[in-house]
Design a protein around this motif. Structure first.
Motif, mmCIF file in Angstrom:
data_model
loop_
_atom_site.group_PDB
_atom_site.id
_atom_site.type_symbol
_atom_site.label_atom_id
_atom_site.label_comp_id
_atom_site.label_asym_id
_atom_site.label_seq_id
_atom_site.Cartn_x
_atom_site.Cartn_y
_atom_site.Cartn_z
ATOM 1 N N VAL A 64 0.850 -1.188 0.000
ATOM 2 C CA VAL A 64 0.000 0.000 0.000
ATOM 3 C C VAL A 64 0.887 1.239 0.000
ATOM 4 O O VAL A 64 1.854 1.312 0.755
ATOM 5 C CB VAL A 64 -0.909 0.029 1.254
ATOM 6 C CG1 VAL A 64 -1.792 1.258 1.268
ATOM 7 C CG2 VAL A 64 -1.745 -1.228 1.357
ATOM 8 N N THR A 65 0.541 2.204 -0.832
ATOM 9 C CA THR A 65 1.232 3.487 -0.815
ATOM 10 C C THR A 65 0.419 4.445 0.043
ATOM 11 O O THR A 65 -0.789 4.593 -0.154
ATOM 12 C CB THR A 65 1.400 4.042 -2.239
ATOM 13 O OG1 THR A 65 2.159 3.096 -2.999
ATOM 14 C CG2 THR A 65 2.131 5.373 -2.231
ATOM 15 N N ALA A 106 -0.844 4.328 9.102
ATOM 16 C CA ALA A 106 -0.205 5.494 8.485
ATOM 17 C C ALA A 106 -0.939 6.778 8.858
ATOM 18 O O ALA A 106 -0.307 7.809 9.131
ATOM 19 C CB ALA A 106 -0.161 5.328 6.970
ATOM 20 N N SER A 107 -2.246 6.717 8.905
ATOM 21 C CA SER A 107 -3.047 7.888 9.257
ATOM 22 C C SER A 107 -2.780 8.327 10.698
ATOM 23 O O SER A 107 -2.670 9.524 10.984
ATOM 24 C CB SER A 107 -4.531 7.569 9.072
ATOM 25 O OG SER A 107 -5.325 8.627 9.515
ATOM 26 N N ILE A 108 -2.648 7.367 11.588
ATOM 27 C CA ILE A 108 -2.358 7.693 12.987
ATOM 28 C C ILE A 108 -0.978 8.337 13.106
ATOM 29 O O ILE A 108 -0.806 9.331 13.822
ATOM 30 C CB ILE A 108 -2.479 6.432 13.872
ATOM 31 C CG1 ILE A 108 -3.949 6.003 13.965
ATOM 32 C CG2 ILE A 108 -1.892 6.675 15.268
ATOM 33 C CD1 ILE A 108 -4.163 4.632 14.575
ATOM 34 N N VAL A 109 -0.003 7.795 12.404
ATOM 35 C CA VAL A 109 1.346 8.378 12.423
ATOM 36 C C VAL A 109 1.305 9.799 11.859
ATOM 37 O O VAL A 109 1.868 10.732 12.440
ATOM 38 C CB VAL A 109 2.344 7.497 11.639
ATOM 39 C CG1 VAL A 109 3.690 8.203 11.480
ATOM 40 C CG2 VAL A 109 2.529 6.152 12.331
ATOM 41 N N GLY A 157 3.246 14.466 4.210
ATOM 42 C CA GLY A 157 3.605 14.983 2.902
ATOM 43 C C GLY A 157 4.563 14.126 2.093
ATOM 44 O O GLY A 157 4.950 14.503 0.991
ATOM 45 N N GLN A 158 4.941 12.990 2.627
ATOM 46 C CA GLN A 158 5.839 12.080 1.917
ATOM 47 C C GLN A 158 5.100 10.782 1.617
ATOM 48 O O GLN A 158 4.336 10.298 2.453
ATOM 49 C CB GLN A 158 7.071 11.750 2.774
ATOM 50 C CG GLN A 158 7.947 12.929 3.089
ATOM 51 C CD GLN A 158 8.727 13.393 1.868
ATOM 52 O OE1 GLN A 158 9.237 12.589 1.099
ATOM 53 N NE2 GLN A 158 8.807 14.701 1.689
ATOM 54 N N GLN A 159 5.355 10.234 0.453
ATOM 55 C CA GLN A 159 4.731 8.960 0.114
ATOM 56 C C GLN A 159 5.658 7.811 0.489
ATOM 57 O O GLN A 159 6.874 7.886 0.281
ATOM 58 C CB GLN A 159 4.399 8.906 -1.371
ATOM 59 C CG GLN A 159 3.262 9.834 -1.734
ATOM 60 C CD GLN A 159 2.483 9.338 -2.924
ATOM 61 O OE1 GLN A 159 3.014 8.682 -3.799
ATOM 62 N NE2 GLN A 159 1.205 9.655 -2.943
#
Length: 87
Positions: A9-10, A33-36, A15-17
């Motif tokens: 998953v990307t 990722a959303s929590i981070v 702001g970084q992928q």
């Protein structure tokens, strides 16, 4: 033993992928990722002069702190449950 299927998953974090590969579902990976991302933005708002590496370290420290607190509470509740079960 069968190898678990990997999910790729990307995600966007601060702001970084990043491409994350793991055995969890894509929705789980996106949630992590959303929590981070949320935690990085929260810390950045309070400390706008932090460079990205210090921000990342502080984010990791905060998230691990939250994890430890939850684990301690889980362990406490588990002990309480076992104690009540034995009575």
């Amino acid at each position: 033993m069968a190898e678990q299927q990997k999910t790729r998953v990307t995600v966007d974090i601060y702001g970084q992928q990043y491409t994350i590969v793991g055995t969890e579902s894509s929705s789980h990976i996106r949630l992590v990722a959303s929590i981070v991302d949320d935690k990085m933005r929260e810390i950045s708002e309070k400390n706008p002069t932090l460079d990205i590496s210090k921000l990342a370290v502080l984010t990791a420290i905060n998230i691990v702190h939250d994890y430890i607190k939850l684990k301690e509470e889980y362990d406490r509740l588990l002990q309480k449950l076992h104690k009540e079960k034995d009575e």
